[in-house]
Design an enzyme around this catalytic site. Structure first.
Site, mmCIF file in Angstrom:
data_model
loop_
_atom_site.group_PDB
_atom_site.id
_atom_site.type_symbol
_atom_site.label_atom_id
_atom_site.label_comp_id
_atom_site.label_asym_id
_atom_site.label_seq_id
_atom_site.Cartn_x
_atom_site.Cartn_y
_atom_site.Cartn_z
ATOM 1 N N TYR A 537 22.112 -3.667 -1.568
ATOM 2 C CA TYR A 537 23.121 -2.524 -2.021
ATOM 3 C C TYR A 537 23.783 -2.991 -3.613
ATOM 4 C CZ TYR A 537 26.615 1.188 -2.677
ATOM 5 O OH TYR A 537 27.414 2.211 -2.781
ATOM 6 N N LYS A 541 22.771 -1.467 -7.064
ATOM 7 C CA LYS A 541 23.741 -0.726 -7.762
ATOM 8 C C LYS A 541 24.090 -1.285 -8.975
ATOM 9 C CE LYS A 541 25.053 2.985 -5.399
ATOM 10 N NZ LYS A 541 25.117 4.564 -5.962
#
Length: 640
Positions: A537, A541
C-alpha cells in the site's frame, strides 16, 4: 394555511391528471382553478378563486399550491382599461386571503371571469399544433365547431384577461365547451371537475385526430465525445459560465434533423410562448456558436425598445443544438435545465413536423417571442436570482464512488452543483443514478474499461472538468520478507497502473474544461509516514503521488492543476468494521473513541471531511495551487 374542501380536492385530482401527461403540460406549464368560499377573520363568508400558485407543477400539486383570491377583487381588476404586469402581480397579492400562499398565476383574472366552478388550462401539443399554422384559424374552426371559442394570440396576463372580458360581453360562455387561444392552448370549464376534465381530454383528442402522424426519423450517428467537449467549451464561453450538455436520440427531432429545410423551419419560433424561457426563440442549427451569438444579440438589440426601463440581457448561448453530425443536443447551467429544454424541443419538433405536413408551421413573431423572453416579470426573476452553486454547469468524475471516501467526495461535489460521473466496480454505484449522477460499473485495473467509462461519462454530460481518483486497495499487512506476489501486483495494478490509465484517458477532456481542469488524487498519510507491514500500500500510494506530481508538471501549460490529499485514520469506511476498531484500539490500550482521535488535534476525521477538502481544492481558493500534497489527519507527530 389552506383549508381543504371537496371542491379543492377535486381540482387537485383533475390538475394532477392533466399534469401527468407531457403532451398536455410540460415543466410547470398550464394552470387550474376552483371557485369556493372561505370565512375571513370577521366571520364573513367570502367567495374565492383558488388558483394554481407560481412554482407548483400540475403533476404534483397539492391543496397548498392553490392561492385563495377574493373573487370580487379579482373581477374588479378586469374592469380596468389597463394594468401593467408589475401592478397586476401586486394586486393579486393583495387579493389573497393568505399571505403565506404562493403568488397566483398571472392568468388568475381570466379564471375568475369564467363563471363555472372549475377551470382547466393547458398548452396541449395537439391544440397549439393545430393553431400554429398558416391556415390555423380555419383548421381550428372546422375541427371544433361553433361551441369552441377561438381567440387570436394575446400575451398572457392582463391583456389576455381584458380581451376575454370584452368578448364575454357578447358571448354566453355557458354555451361553450371550451376556449382555444391561438399559439397558447386550451381552456375548459364546468361546475363539475370530472366534466371539465373529460371535455378537456376530448377536445385534445379531437385536435390530435386532425393531425398527421410524425414521420420516422433516421438513425442517430455515433458521436465523438471529444467533439462534444469542444462544442461545450465554446457554448460555455458564449454563456460566460460552464454549461452541461445532454444528447437525445429516438425522438421526433431525428426526423427533423433529416430535412433539407431544417435551417428554415426551425427558425420560425417556439410552439408556445413560455417555451422561450427554457429554449430561447430558436435552436442553433449546426455548430457555429459565434454566428448564433451574433444573431441572438441582433435580435435583442432590434427589440429591446419593447422593454420599458432597464433590460438585463440573457446570455446569448443557444439552449438547443441541431447538427447532422452531433445530433440533438441541449445545454444548461444544470442537467435539469438541459433536460427541460430537451423535453420541450422534442414536443416542438413533433409540432413543426405535423404542421408542415398540413398548411405549414407558423408561430409567434420575433417581437412577440421577445416580449415573453424579456417580460418584466421574467426580468425580475432574473435579477432576483442568487449566486449559483460553485460547480454549477461542471462535470466531475470520481472513482471508488460507491462508498467511503470516494462516495463522500462525489457527494460533496454534487452538493456544490457538479454533475457526477461515478465509477466503481460495485454495482451499487448505479443505485443513485439521477439526472446529475451517472454511475458506471468499472474496475479501474481494467484499462479498456477505464478508457470506455471516461468516454461514456464525458459523452453523457458533454465533457469533464474535475477528476478525483479515489479508488484504491489496501493489501493485508505482511512484512517485506516473503511478501506475497498477488497482493503486491494487485496494489500496483489498481493504485498505480489504473491511475496512469485514468489520467491518460481524462486529460483530453480536462484540457477542454471551460474553467480549466482540476485533479485531486486521494493519496495517503502512508506516503510521508509509511507503516510496518504496509509495503504494497505504501509503495503504490507513493508511486501514485509521484504520478500526480508529474501530471502537475506536464499539464500546467493546459491550465490543469493537479493536487493530492493525504487522509489518515478515516474510520467510517467499509475497511473498518467495529471488530477491527476494537482490536486496533486494544493494541494501543485505548478506547475506540480515543483511538479514532489519535492525532495532535484530537480530531475525528470522517469521509465527509475528506470530501469537503477535495471539493475546496477544486474551487477557486486553490486556483494558484498545483503539485501540492495536503494532509487531513488531525496532525501526525510522525510527519509534523
Amino acid at each position: 394555511m389552506t383549508i381543504h374542501d371537496d371542491a379543492l380536492d377535486a381540482c387537485v385530482r383533475a390538475s394532477r391528471t392533466l399534469g401527468s401527461d407531457p403532451s398536455l403540460v410540460l415543466h410547470g406549464g398550464g394552470n387550474t382553478s376552483v371557485k369556493s368560499t372561505r370565512t375571513d377573520v370577521t366571520g364573513e363568508t367570502v367567495e374565492v378563486v383558488l388558483t394554481k400558485g407560481s412554482g407548483y407543477d400540475l403533476a404534483s400539486i397539492v391543496p397548498e399550491g392553490f392561492t385563495p383570491l377574493r373573487k370580487d377583487r379579482v373581477l374588479a381588476l378586469a374592469e380596468l382599461e389597463s394594468l401593467d404586469d408589475v401592478s397586476l402581480v401586486n394586486e393579486l397579492k393583495q387579493a389573497s386571503m393568505d399571505a403565506s400562499a404562493p403568488s397566483a398565476s398571472i392568468e388568475a383574472i381570466l379564471h375568475a371571469l369564467i363563471p363555472h366552478q372549475f377551470v382547466l388550462h393547458t398548452h396541449a401539443d395537439a391544440i397549439v399544433t393545430l393553431t400554429n399554422q398558416a391556415d390555423g384559424e380555419r383548421l381550428t374552426a372546422e375541427t371544433f365547431g361553433e361551441d369552441v371559442w377561438v381567440l387570436p394570440y394575446v400575451k398572457p396576463g392582463f391583456a389576455l384577461a381584458r380581451q376575454v372580458a370584452v368578448a364575454l360581453a357578447d358571448v354566453d360562455v355557458r354555451s361553450l365547451r371550451g376556449i382555444v387561444l391561438r399559439n397558447h392552448g386550451l381552456f375548459t370549464f364546468a361546475d363539475d371537475a370530472e366534466e371539465a376534465l373529460a371535455t378537456h381530454l376530448e377536445l385534445v383528442r379531437t385536435a390530435a385526430a386532425a393531425l398527421p402522424e410524425i414521420p420516422d426519423g433516421g438513425s442517430s450517428p455515433d458521436v465523438d465525445p471529444l467533439a462534444l467537449a469542444g462544442l461545450r467549451k465554446e457554448l460555455s464561453e458564449a454563456a460566460g459560465a460552464p454549461m452541461v450538455l445532454q444528447r437525445r436520440t429516438g425522438t421526433a427531432v431525428d426526423a427533423l434533423l433529416g430535412r433539407a429545410d431544417i435551417g428554415e423551419i426551425t427558425q420560425r419560433g417556439p410552439l408556445t410562448p413560455e417555451h422561450v424561457i427554457h429554449t430561447k426563440r430558436v435552436p442553433m442549427v449546426g455548430t457555429d456558436v459565434a454566428a448564433y451569438v451574433a444573431g441572438y444579440q441582433g435580435y435583442v438589440n432590434e427589440h429591446r425598445g419593447l422593454v420599458g426601463g432597464e433590460l438585463t440581457p440573457i446570455d446569448p448561448a443557444p439552449r438547443v443544438i441541431l447538427d447532422e453530425t452531433l445530433g440533438f443536443l441541449t445545454a444548461g447551467r444544470t442537467v435539469k435545465a438541459a433536460n427541460v429544454a430537451a423535453d420541450i424541443y422534442e414536443h416542438t419538433a413533433a409540432g413543426i413536423l405535423r404542421a408542415e405536413a398540413m398548411s405549414g408551421f407558423r408561430t409567434l413573431s420575433p417581437a412577440e417571442a421577445f416580449d415573453i423572453e424579456y417580460w418584466v416579470l421574467e426580468q425580475r426573476k432574473l435579477r432576483a436570482k442568487g449566486d449559483p452553486p460553485p460547480f454549477a454547469g461542471e462535470v466531475a468524475l470520481v472513482t471508488g464512488a460507491a462508498s467511503g471516501i470516494g462516495r463522500a467526495c462525489a457527494q460533496a461535489l454534487r452538493e456544490a452543483g457538479a454533475a457526477v460521473i461515478a465509477l466503481d466496480r460495485d454495482a451499487a454505484v448505479t443505485e443513485a443514478n439521477a439526472a446529475d449522477w451517472y454511475g458506471i460499473v468499472c474496475d479501474v485495473s481494467d484499462a479498456d474499461a477505464v478508457r470506455a467509462a471516461v468516454a461514456e461519462g464525458a459523452g453523457h454530460f458533454g465533457g469533464l472538468d474535475i477528476l478525483v481518483p479515489a479508488a484504491g486497495v489496501f493489501a493485508a499487512s505482511h512484512p517485506i520478507d516473503g511478501f506475497p506476489a498477488e497482493p503486491w501486483a494487485k496494489s500496483l495494478n489498481v493504485n498505480v497502473t489504473g491511475l496512469l490509465t485514468l489520467l491518460g484517458a481524462a486529460h483530453p477532456y480536462l484540457a477542454l474544461a471551460p474553467r480549466q481542469g482540476r485533479v485531486v488524487l486521494v493519496g495517503s498519510k502512508n506516503v510521508p509516514a509509511p507503516g510496518q507491514g504496509a509495503a504494497a500500500y505504501s509503495a503504490s500510494k507513493a508511486a501514485a503521488t509521484q504520478l500526480a506530481r508529474v501530471a502537475a508538471l506536464e499539464w500546467a501549460p493546459d491550465g490543469i492543476r493537479v493536487n493530492t490529499v493525504n487522509p489518515d485514520a478515516v474510520f467510517d469506511t467499509a475497511l473498518w468494521s467495529p471488530e477491527l476498531l476494537e482490536q486496533r484500539a486494544a493494541k494501543y490500550g485505548m478506547s475506540v473513541a480515543d483511538y479514532k482521535r489519535r492525532n495532535l488535534l484530537r480530531a475525528e476525521i470522517t469521509s465527509a471531511d475528506v470530501g469537503d477538502l477535495v471539493a475546496a481544492m477544486c474551487g477557486p481558493l486553490f486556483h494558484a495551487t498545483t503539485g501540492a500534497q495536503v494532509p487531513i489527519d488531525g496532525g501526525s507527530d510522525r510527519i509534523v
